[in-house]
Design a protein around this motif. Structure first.
Motif, PDB file in Angstrom:
ATOM      1  N   SER A 189      -9.987   4.400  -2.722  1.00 12.45           N
ATOM      2  CA  SER A 189      -8.664   3.798  -2.869  1.00 12.45           C
ATOM      3  C   SER A 189      -8.570   3.135  -4.236  1.00 12.45           C
ATOM      4  O   SER A 189      -9.562   2.705  -4.814  1.00 12.45           O
ATOM      5  CB  SER A 189      -8.397   2.783  -1.758  1.00 12.45           C
ATOM      6  N   GLN A 203       0.869  -1.171   0.000  1.00 11.91           N
ATOM      7  CA  GLN A 203       0.000   0.000   0.000  1.00 11.91           C
ATOM      8  C   GLN A 203       0.907   1.221   0.000  1.00 11.91           C
ATOM      9  O   GLN A 203       1.866   1.290   0.771  1.00 11.91           O
ATOM     10  CB  GLN A 203      -0.917   0.002   1.208  1.00 11.91           C
ATOM     11  N   PRO A 255      -4.471   6.745  -2.451  1.00 12.40           N
ATOM     12  CA  PRO A 255      -3.935   5.513  -1.868  1.00 12.40           C
ATOM     13  C   PRO A 255      -4.089   4.355  -2.860  1.00 12.40           C
ATOM     14  O   PRO A 255      -5.140   4.177  -3.467  1.00 12.40           O
ATOM     15  CB  PRO A 255      -4.793   5.294  -0.617  1.00 12.40           C
ATOM     16  N   SER A 295      -7.244   0.147  -6.525  1.00 15.93           N
ATOM     17  CA  SER A 295      -6.823  -1.250  -6.482  1.00 15.93           C
ATOM     18  C   SER A 295      -6.078  -1.560  -7.772  1.00 15.93           C
ATOM     19  O   SER A 295      -6.674  -1.612  -8.846  1.00 15.93           O
ATOM     20  CB  SER A 295      -8.043  -2.151  -6.335  1.00 15.93           C
ATOM     21  N   THR A 329      -4.934  10.548   2.591  1.00 12.36           N
ATOM     22  CA  THR A 329      -5.849   9.417   2.461  1.00 12.36           C
ATOM     23  C   THR A 329      -7.190   9.833   1.892  1.00 12.36           C
ATOM     24  O   THR A 329      -7.915   9.016   1.352  1.00 12.36           O
ATOM     25  CB  THR A 329      -6.084   8.733   3.834  1.00 12.36           C
ATOM     26  N   ARG A 358      -3.455   0.153  -3.536  1.00 15.79           N
ATOM     27  CA  ARG A 358      -3.259  -1.181  -2.952  1.00 15.79           C
ATOM     28  C   ARG A 358      -2.917  -2.128  -4.082  1.00 15.79           C
ATOM     29  O   ARG A 358      -3.616  -2.189  -5.092  1.00 15.79           O
ATOM     30  CB  ARG A 358      -4.525  -1.658  -2.250  1.00 15.79           C
TER      31      ARG A 358
END
Length: 169
Positions: free
Chosen positions: A114, A75, A86, A116, A166, A88
């Motif tokens: 977030s 992350q 952010p 991905s 964030t 991941r």
């Protein structure tokens, strides 16, 4: 049917066939197009559920690695100098992946804000920067081509996001 009308119907049939083939080909291309976006663009017009390439710099000190179910999970934050997203990524990061350097991540923005990533690409030497990342830096005001080459990765190690990274705002 006269000879002229047969030719006309043949031309119409060929036109319809060519038009249909072109429409199908363009539809197939549009389904596979992946757009490049900077973090500020992604957060300004969220494209949830659509695959995009997110490009920018990895914020120094933002990388956190762990193992979940025997698989490495990383992350980190990607920024263009204005906003940070952010990211991941489940998998092994490229050998050239470093904090403070350019990165391009292929993936989708989730409903929670977030990103991905299914694939992470790192730059191949200290002078290379993807043209899309350089363009995003230019648009954000972090770099002007009139004053020399794009900023080096070392200068981005000192980059900090002034807002809550964030949240992306």
């Amino acid at each position: 049917m006269t000879r002229k009308s047969r030719r006309l119907w043949l031309l119409v049939a060929c036109g319809i066939g060519l038009g249909s083939a072109s429409a199908l080909a363009l539809d197939a291309f549009s389904a596979n197009i992946v757009f490049f976006v900077a973090p500020s663009q992604l957060l300004a017009t969220p494209a949830t559920g659509r695959t995009v390439r997110l490009g920018g710099m990895v914020v120094a000190g933002s990388l956190h690695e762990a193992h979940q179910g025997g698989e490495p999970v990383a992350q980190f934050l990607v920024t263009d100098g204005q906003k940070a997203v952010p990211v991941r990524y489940a998998g092994i990061l490229p050998d050239l992946f470093r904090e403070g350097q350019s990165v391009v991540a292929l993936g989708e923005l989730g409903a929670d804000g977030s990103f991905s990533a299914s694939e992470v690409l790192a730059k191949h030497d200290e002078t290379y920067m993807p043209k899309e990342v350089a363009e995003a830096l230019r648009r954000s005001g972090k770099w002007d081509p009139k004053f020399g080459p794009a900023p080096s990765a070392a200068s981005w190690n000192r980059m900090s996001v002034k807002t809550d990274p964030t949240r992306g705002s």
